[in-house]
Design a protein around this motif. Sequence first.
Motif, PDB file in Angstrom:
ATOM      1  N   TRP A  30       0.830  -1.206   0.000  1.00 32.18           N
ATOM      2  CA  TRP A  30       0.000   0.000   0.000  1.00 32.18           C
ATOM      3  C   TRP A  30       0.867   1.261   0.000  1.00 32.18           C
ATOM      4  O   TRP A  30       0.579   2.220  -0.706  1.00 32.18           O
ATOM      5  CB  TRP A  30      -0.975   0.032   1.168  1.00 32.18           C
ATOM      6  CG  TRP A  30      -1.603   1.388   1.281  1.00 32.18           C
ATOM      7  CD1 TRP A  30      -1.509   2.249   2.317  1.00 32.18           C
ATOM      8  CD2 TRP A  30      -2.366   2.064   0.271  1.00 32.18           C
ATOM      9  NE1 TRP A  30      -2.179   3.419   2.025  1.00 32.18           N
ATOM     10  CE2 TRP A  30      -2.709   3.331   0.767  1.00 32.18           C
ATOM     11  CE3 TRP A  30      -2.785   1.722  -1.010  1.00 32.18           C
ATOM     12  CZ2 TRP A  30      -3.461   4.248   0.041  1.00 32.18           C
ATOM     13  CZ3 TRP A  30      -3.540   2.645  -1.743  1.00 32.18           C
ATOM     14  CH2 TRP A  30      -3.875   3.881  -1.208  1.00 32.18           C
ATOM     15  N   TYR A  68       0.579   3.981  -2.856  1.00 32.84           N
ATOM     16  CA  TYR A  68       0.282   5.377  -2.530  1.00 32.84           C
ATOM     17  C   TYR A  68       1.338   6.298  -3.132  1.00 32.84           C
ATOM     18  O   TYR A  68       1.008   7.293  -3.782  1.00 32.84           O
ATOM     19  CB  TYR A  68       0.233   5.571  -1.005  1.00 32.84           C
ATOM     20  CG  TYR A  68      -0.088   6.988  -0.625  1.00 32.84           C
ATOM     21  CD1 TYR A  68      -1.399   7.411  -0.523  1.00 32.84           C
ATOM     22  CD2 TYR A  68       0.928   7.916  -0.405  1.00 32.84           C
ATOM     23  CE1 TYR A  68      -1.703   8.716  -0.205  1.00 32.84           C
ATOM     24  CE2 TYR A  68       0.635   9.236  -0.091  1.00 32.84           C
ATOM     25  CZ  TYR A  68      -0.677   9.627   0.013  1.00 32.84           C
ATOM     26  OH  TYR A  68      -0.972  10.933   0.316  1.00 32.84           O
ATOM     27  N   ASP A  73       1.069   6.642  -6.786  1.00 35.23           N
ATOM     28  CA  ASP A  73      -0.237   7.174  -7.183  1.00 35.23           C
ATOM     29  C   ASP A  73      -1.060   6.160  -7.974  1.00 35.23           C
ATOM     30  O   ASP A  73      -1.560   6.439  -9.061  1.00 35.23           O
ATOM     31  CB  ASP A  73      -0.047   8.472  -7.981  1.00 35.23           C
ATOM     32  CG  ASP A  73      -1.308   9.317  -8.003  1.00 35.23           C
ATOM     33  OD1 ASP A  73      -2.127   9.182  -7.065  1.00 35.23           O
ATOM     34  OD2 ASP A  73      -1.480  10.108  -8.948  1.00 35.23           O
ATOM     35  N   ARG A 118      -6.923   4.521  -7.489  1.00 34.43           N
ATOM     36  CA  ARG A 118      -7.720   4.133  -6.325  1.00 34.43           C
ATOM     37  C   ARG A 118      -9.100   3.614  -6.709  1.00 34.43           C
ATOM     38  O   ARG A 118      -9.822   3.089  -5.875  1.00 34.43           O
ATOM     39  CB  ARG A 118      -7.835   5.308  -5.366  1.00 34.43           C
ATOM     40  CG  ARG A 118      -6.444   5.761  -4.955  1.00 34.43           C
ATOM     41  CD  ARG A 118      -6.305   6.067  -3.536  1.00 34.43           C
ATOM     42  NE  ARG A 118      -4.922   6.480  -3.291  1.00 34.43           N
ATOM     43  CZ  ARG A 118      -4.581   7.580  -2.710  1.00 34.43           C
ATOM     44  NH1 ARG A 118      -5.485   8.411  -2.284  1.00 34.43           N
ATOM     45  NH2 ARG A 118      -3.310   7.862  -2.524  1.00 34.43           N
ATOM     46  N   VAL A 140      -6.429  -2.295  -5.798  1.00 34.06           N
ATOM     47  CA  VAL A 140      -5.831  -1.187  -5.049  1.00 34.06           C
ATOM     48  C   VAL A 140      -6.696  -0.859  -3.834  1.00 34.06           C
ATOM     49  O   VAL A 140      -6.180  -0.646  -2.731  1.00 34.06           O
ATOM     50  CB  VAL A 140      -5.631   0.053  -5.945  1.00 34.06           C
ATOM     51  CG1 VAL A 140      -5.151   1.250  -5.138  1.00 34.06           C
ATOM     52  CG2 VAL A 140      -4.654  -0.262  -7.078  1.00 34.06           C
ATOM     53  N   GLN A 141      -8.008  -0.859  -4.008  1.00 33.65           N
ATOM     54  CA  GLN A 141      -8.915  -0.602  -2.880  1.00 33.65           C
ATOM     55  C   GLN A 141      -8.783  -1.681  -1.813  1.00 33.65           C
ATOM     56  O   GLN A 141      -8.775  -1.379  -0.623  1.00 33.65           O
ATOM     57  CB  GLN A 141     -10.363  -0.522  -3.363  1.00 33.65           C
ATOM     58  CG  GLN A 141     -10.687   0.736  -4.095  1.00 33.65           C
ATOM     59  CD  GLN A 141     -12.142   0.758  -4.556  1.00 33.65           C
ATOM     60  OE1 GLN A 141     -12.916  -0.162  -4.308  1.00 33.65           O
ATOM     61  NE2 GLN A 141     -12.517   1.826  -5.238  1.00 33.65           N
ATOM     62  N   ARG A 148      -5.518  -1.098   0.020  1.00 29.71           N
ATOM     63  CA  ARG A 148      -5.656   0.077   0.882  1.00 29.71           C
ATOM     64  C   ARG A 148      -6.497  -0.227   2.119  1.00 29.71           C
ATOM     65  O   ARG A 148      -6.110   0.094   3.240  1.00 29.71           O
ATOM     66  CB  ARG A 148      -6.299   1.242   0.121  1.00 29.71           C
ATOM     67  CG  ARG A 148      -6.396   2.506   0.986  1.00 29.71           C
ATOM     68  CD  ARG A 148      -7.344   3.515   0.424  1.00 29.71           C
ATOM     69  NE  ARG A 148      -8.690   2.921   0.450  1.00 29.71           N
ATOM     70  CZ  ARG A 148      -9.679   3.295  -0.320  1.00 29.71           C
ATOM     71  NH1 ARG A 148      -9.524   4.260  -1.184  1.00 29.71           N
ATOM     72  NH2 ARG A 148     -10.860   2.711  -0.236  1.00 29.71           N
TER      73      ARG A 148
END
Length: 97
Positions: free
Chosen positions: A30, A34, A37, A40, A45-46, A49
């Motif tokens: 993560w 981040y 970039d 999201r 990626v979600q 995260r």
Amino acid sequence: MSPRTRSGSSSAARVIAVVADILAFVIILWILMYLLDANRGNDFVQWVRDSARWLAGWSYDLFTFDKAWANVVTGYGLAAVVYLFIGHAVAGRLRRG
């Protein structure tokens, strides 16, 4: 100590170390996403995260910096280091029996 008991301790130690590595990997992944970039809106990626946020919930707001990236690196990074340290310390203790 019998070989069977020592083998069981060794297996448990290995499992604990692997779990600690996986937890730290998710958090570090993560941090990288981040910093790079990552999109999201992407489901993976979600998931990363959300998982990292849950794992590092206790450490995320421990330090505050003006830059958002510094908050992410320190808050999540601290959790990754703690998981690795504690997981491998417990695994080492089990190996020594």
